[in-house]
Design an enzyme around this catalytic site. Structure first.
Site, short mmCIF file in Angstrom:
data_model
loop_
_atom_site.label_atom_id
_atom_site.label_comp_id
_atom_site.label_asym_id
_atom_site.label_seq_id
_atom_site.Cartn_x
_atom_site.Cartn_y
_atom_site.Cartn_z
N SER A 64 7.40 37.77 33.21
CA SER A 64 8.05 39.09 33.26
C SER A 64 7.76 39.31 34.58
O SER A 64 9.31 40.13 34.79
CB SER A 64 6.72 39.97 33.24
OG SER A 64 6.20 39.69 31.92
N HIS A 83 4.21 42.16 36.97
CA HIS A 83 5.67 43.53 36.34
C HIS A 83 6.18 44.11 37.00
O HIS A 83 7.60 44.24 36.90
CB HIS A 83 5.37 44.49 35.30
CG HIS A 83 4.90 43.63 34.44
ND1 HIS A 83 3.41 42.75 33.67
CD2 HIS A 83 4.95 43.38 32.54
CE1 HIS A 83 3.64 42.28 32.95
NE2 HIS A 83 4.70 42.06 32.17
#
EC number: 3.4.21.105
Length: 389
Positions: free
Chosen positions: A263, A328
């Site tokens: 991610s 993230h």
């Protein structure tokens, strides 16, 4: 190891400029007998009239725009060399942008009779580039050699590792909840942070098929077109920088948690692309751009929400928590800084951009800070870490 890898990618970003063919050099020199490095725009137009048939039509159009926009009445040989070698300086680009008002041919989107591969290249150009002159330039110069190998290769490897772990653990949904999941030598674990490869290899481990699926879709739909336009060196730099920033962000802000998944790299690419669209909204001609941005943001929000929920869900291997979601956020920060600078400067020398050096310096300072943090902060804070898997 991390610094060496970053320096390697920086070297790839700045390859030497290609040298123009001897044929075109000899032609230019015919109009520059005194070897001054310049010829008049009249002589330049004469050169184009005689030999313009040897050029792609859009490249010829760019050269004519350069001649029309030159207020000094002369053309620099280096600009000509840069164009013939598919590299453009900032001054050259500014001249083209000024001359762009004089371009009267139809837009690339209006051209007919294109093959399937040509329509695909045109589609990619409109998906990623905000200026018509850049889209035409890309359309003429793209050869699919090399192909977008980086994003395809990294995706295949991620899927292969996931399938292998799925068979080994006999679980494909929420693999991360399996008691043996963290024993894999690719996962970043705070107790094993001295094993530097884990700051990168964690991207090959995913929490489950729901985690892998969304990452793979995003990095193929966004990453492959970006690599086709900007090249493997630049896009892999953004991706790897996001991956490294993600794991280091976890080690600084969520110190007791492991981390898995790609991610960080995916969010770096997608955030850079979305930010580039917003900053060049009027120039971007991709279809349904508002709807597609909304869908991308919803998908990213869903994935981030899943990661936050999993992080605070009761762990399957206490006292170690489930993987962190901070990767993230690290990827997003890289995307809207380094990533945007790269995407906004198609075919331009990044070392000429002051913002590039500012954001790169900030990134390197963060990497150095995180390295020292990992060496000293854990012992100074007397933090109780979960036992090694």
């Amino acid at each position: 190891m991390l610094m060496s890898l970053l320096l390697y990618f920086l070297f790839l970003l700045f390859p030497p400029l290609c040298i123009a063919s001897q044929h075109w050099k000899a032609l230019f020199d015919q109009f520059d007998p005194d070897n001054t490095g310049y010829i008049s725009t009249e002589k330049f137009r004469s050169l184009l009239q005689r030999h313009g048939s040897e050029l792609d039509p859009h490249k010829l159009e760019v050269l004519l725009a350069l001649a029309d926009s030159n207020s000094e009445g002369r053309i620099c040989y280096q600009d000509f060399v840069n164009l013939m070698s598919n590299k453009r300086s900032n001054s050259f680009r500014q001249a083209i942008l000024q001359g762009n008002r004089r371009l009267c041919s139809k837009a690339l989107l209006e051209e007919t009779g294109l093959s399937l591969s040509q329509r695909l290249i045109r589609h990619v150009a409109y998906e990623t580039l905000p200026r018509e002159i850049d889209r035409k330039w890309y359309y003429d110069s793209y050869t699919c050699c090399p192909p977008p190998w980086f994003m395809i290769t990294i995706t295949i490897v991620e899927v292969a590792f996931f399938l292998y772990n799925g068979v080994a653990l006999d679980r494909f949904v929420l693999q991360v909840t399996h008691p043996l999941y963290l024993k894999n030598s690719l996962v970043y674990h705070p107790q094993l942070r001295a094993q530097a490869w884990r700051y990168l290899t964690y991207i090959f481990m995913h929490a489950g098929i729901e985690h892998l699926g969304l990452n793979v879709v995003l990095q193929l739909l966004v990453g492959v077109p970006l690599e086709m336009v900007h090249g493997a060196a630049r896009i892999s730099f953004v991706y790897i920088a996001g991956v490294v920033a993600g794991s280091l962000a976890v080690s600084v802000a969520d110190m007791t948690a492991p981390v898995v998944g790609s991610s960080g790299g995916v969010y770096a690419l997608v955030s850079a692309h979305l930010a580039n669209i917003v900053m060049n909204w009027s120039g971007m001609k991709c279809q349904f751009k508002l709807l597609r941005m909304a869908v991308a943001l919803i998908c990213m929000s869903f994935e981030f929400g899943r990661a936050v929920w999993l992080r605070f869900h009761p762990s399957a291997y206490p006292p170690c928590p489930h993987p962190s979601f901070m990767a993230h956020l690290g990827g997003v920060v890289v995307g809207i800084t380094l990533g945007v600078i790269i995407l906004r400067n198609y075919e331009q020398r990044l070392q000429d951009q002051s913002l590039w050096w500012i954001f790169l310096s900030i990134y390197l300072i963060f990497v150095l800070f995180a390295i020292f943090w990992n060496i000293f902060a854990y012992s100074l804070l007397d933090l109780k870490l979960p036992p090694p898997p």
